[in-house]
Design an enzyme around this catalytic site. Sequence first.
Site, PDB file in Angstrom:
ATOM      1  N   SER A 131       0.480  -1.368  -0.094  1.00  0.00           N
ATOM      2  CA  SER A 131      -0.444  -0.128  -0.008  1.00  0.00           C
ATOM      3  C   SER A 131       0.793   1.415   0.173  1.00  0.00           C
ATOM      4  CB  SER A 131      -0.885  -0.267   1.461  1.00  0.00           C
ATOM      5  OG  SER A 131      -1.966   0.914   1.423  1.00  0.00           O
ATOM      6  N   GLU A 149     -12.727   8.274 -11.206  1.00  0.00           N
ATOM      7  CA  GLU A 149     -12.584   9.566 -12.231  1.00  0.00           C
ATOM      8  C   GLU A 149     -12.148   9.439 -13.250  1.00  0.00           C
ATOM      9  OE1 GLU A 149     -13.127  12.678 -12.250  1.00  0.00           O
ATOM     10  OE2 GLU A 149     -14.128  13.434  -9.860  1.00  0.00           O
ATOM     11  N   HIS A 173      -3.906  -1.074  -4.518  1.00  0.00           N
ATOM     12  CA  HIS A 173      -5.269  -1.031  -4.060  1.00  0.00           C
ATOM     13  C   HIS A 173      -5.800  -0.832  -6.040  1.00  0.00           C
ATOM     14  CE1 HIS A 173      -4.784  -1.099  -0.403  1.00  0.00           C
ATOM     15  NE2 HIS A 173      -4.225  -0.368   0.115  1.00  0.00           N
TER      16      HIS A 173
END
Lengths: 271, 271
Positions: A131, A149, A173
């Site tokens: 991460s 987006e 992710h």
Amino acid sequence: MGDKVQGTLVIIGGAEDKTGRCEILRKVVELAGGEEARLVIMTAATEKPEAVGEDYRRIFKKLRVKEIEILNISSRTEANQNRYVQIIQNSTGIFFTGGDQLRITSLLGGTAVYQALQEAYLRGIVIAGTSAGASAMSETMIVEGDSDEAPKKNTLKMAPGMGLIAEVVVDQHFAQRGRIGRLLSAVAQNPHTLGIGIDEDTAIAVAANGLFEVYGSQTVTVVDGRQITHTNASESSPSEALALTNITLHVLPAGYRFDLNRRIPLEPSAD
Amino acid sequence: MGDKVQGTLVIIGGAEDKTGRCEILRKVVELAGGEEARLVIMTAATEKPEAVGEDYRRIFKKLRVKEIEILNISSRTEANQNRYVQIIQNSTGIFFTGGDQLRITSLLGGTAVYQALQEAYLRGIVIAGTSAGASAMSETMIVEGDSDEAPKKNTLKMAPGMGLIAEVVVDQHFAQRGRIGRLLSAVAQNPHTLGIGIDEDTAIAVAANGLFEVYGSQTVTVVDGRQITHTNASESSPSEALALTNITLHVLPAGYRFDLNRRIPLEPSAD
């Protein structure tokens, strides 16, 4: 990739399996020397260092690692302490937990621990990160940017990362948070930079020769912008949608490899 | 694209602006003849036909369309009625609302209204559709598939669409719902098919000559799989992650065009 690098990076997209076969964490252990590994868990990214650190200690212990140190560095003063430098110098593998990538770089950047990490990597240890710990590995890292987006320049914030891997920008992710738009934006800003989007429970192990292999249950998306024929990245207004034509994309599941020097994907069977 | 097509398609990614400048709906009206347009609102996709239909009637009225008919067809019997066929024959533009694309095709497919729609399109009218109404336009349409997921074969369900546009598969709410994975899966299954992912408040107007232009505030992502060098689409097990190498991607904001025949993007200034 610098010629003198001897180390291996394991860049994990977050949410790696911690209760089942632990394939990715097992790979980290294997690369760091198996049961003989001397692992250091770096919790600098998280605001809950004790809990996160102990969690990973438990897992790595289950994977039979005998020597495990947790480094809960929470200030730059600590990051300059000699005892931490020695722990890193003595390690065969460093594991960066998740959290906030800016915590990693703002706490460690330019300190004695940072220097020791770089030297240990050149010398040949394994540096793994999940991460935030994954994002922080590149020279320039993505700090923030809207997910789910359309690509837009203004949603993207980048900062200097640890520079363990050059000429790439990593996002994590990746599919789960719909981050293709922000990775495309990052690549558009300098198409020389290769975009690597790593899904959850998925990792790449980058060898010193510039080859990476994919591990885990999901996929790695490689965004190669070198062939971009047109982009409005420089002239568009901040809120305007980006234009990008002729991007090359690869989606690679476990077993596939990618040659970072030649920028070509390799099938599991090929060599 | 069939040679005899005279009509125009306006394929909208859902959530088009209905209260501000209404750029996309205004374009639909303009293409259908402006104030002289004879618009038909098709609510077959939605389970709330009255409310949705009246909503669009109000907007199109505000955009000065004088003749507006709402066709709330809710059974295949109705879809064979001559009065509905006549309304379509008399129209200059048809607007498909959102809802469920399978409702459109299962209600209308093979009926007299369906036939009238196809003939009207060949003759030269505008057919617009938003969200489910957008998906239903292609020969094969995406019905279902996980969003915000790594590409996997088994999450994708496709079905025969209305076939108004050939050799493409359309996905909508594209960036907002993180649907790149499912569009890549669709393209991998037959790379001859061009993937077109349309963001919310964004549309393409497809002219009879095979050129489309982008309208609206977000972007259109074109996935061209012809150059794919490798995919495991046929041999992978259903839950396995897909492999895809060498996909070409274009991200196009308003003003950009794309030549569906030559499969090349065109900048706003070029011709």
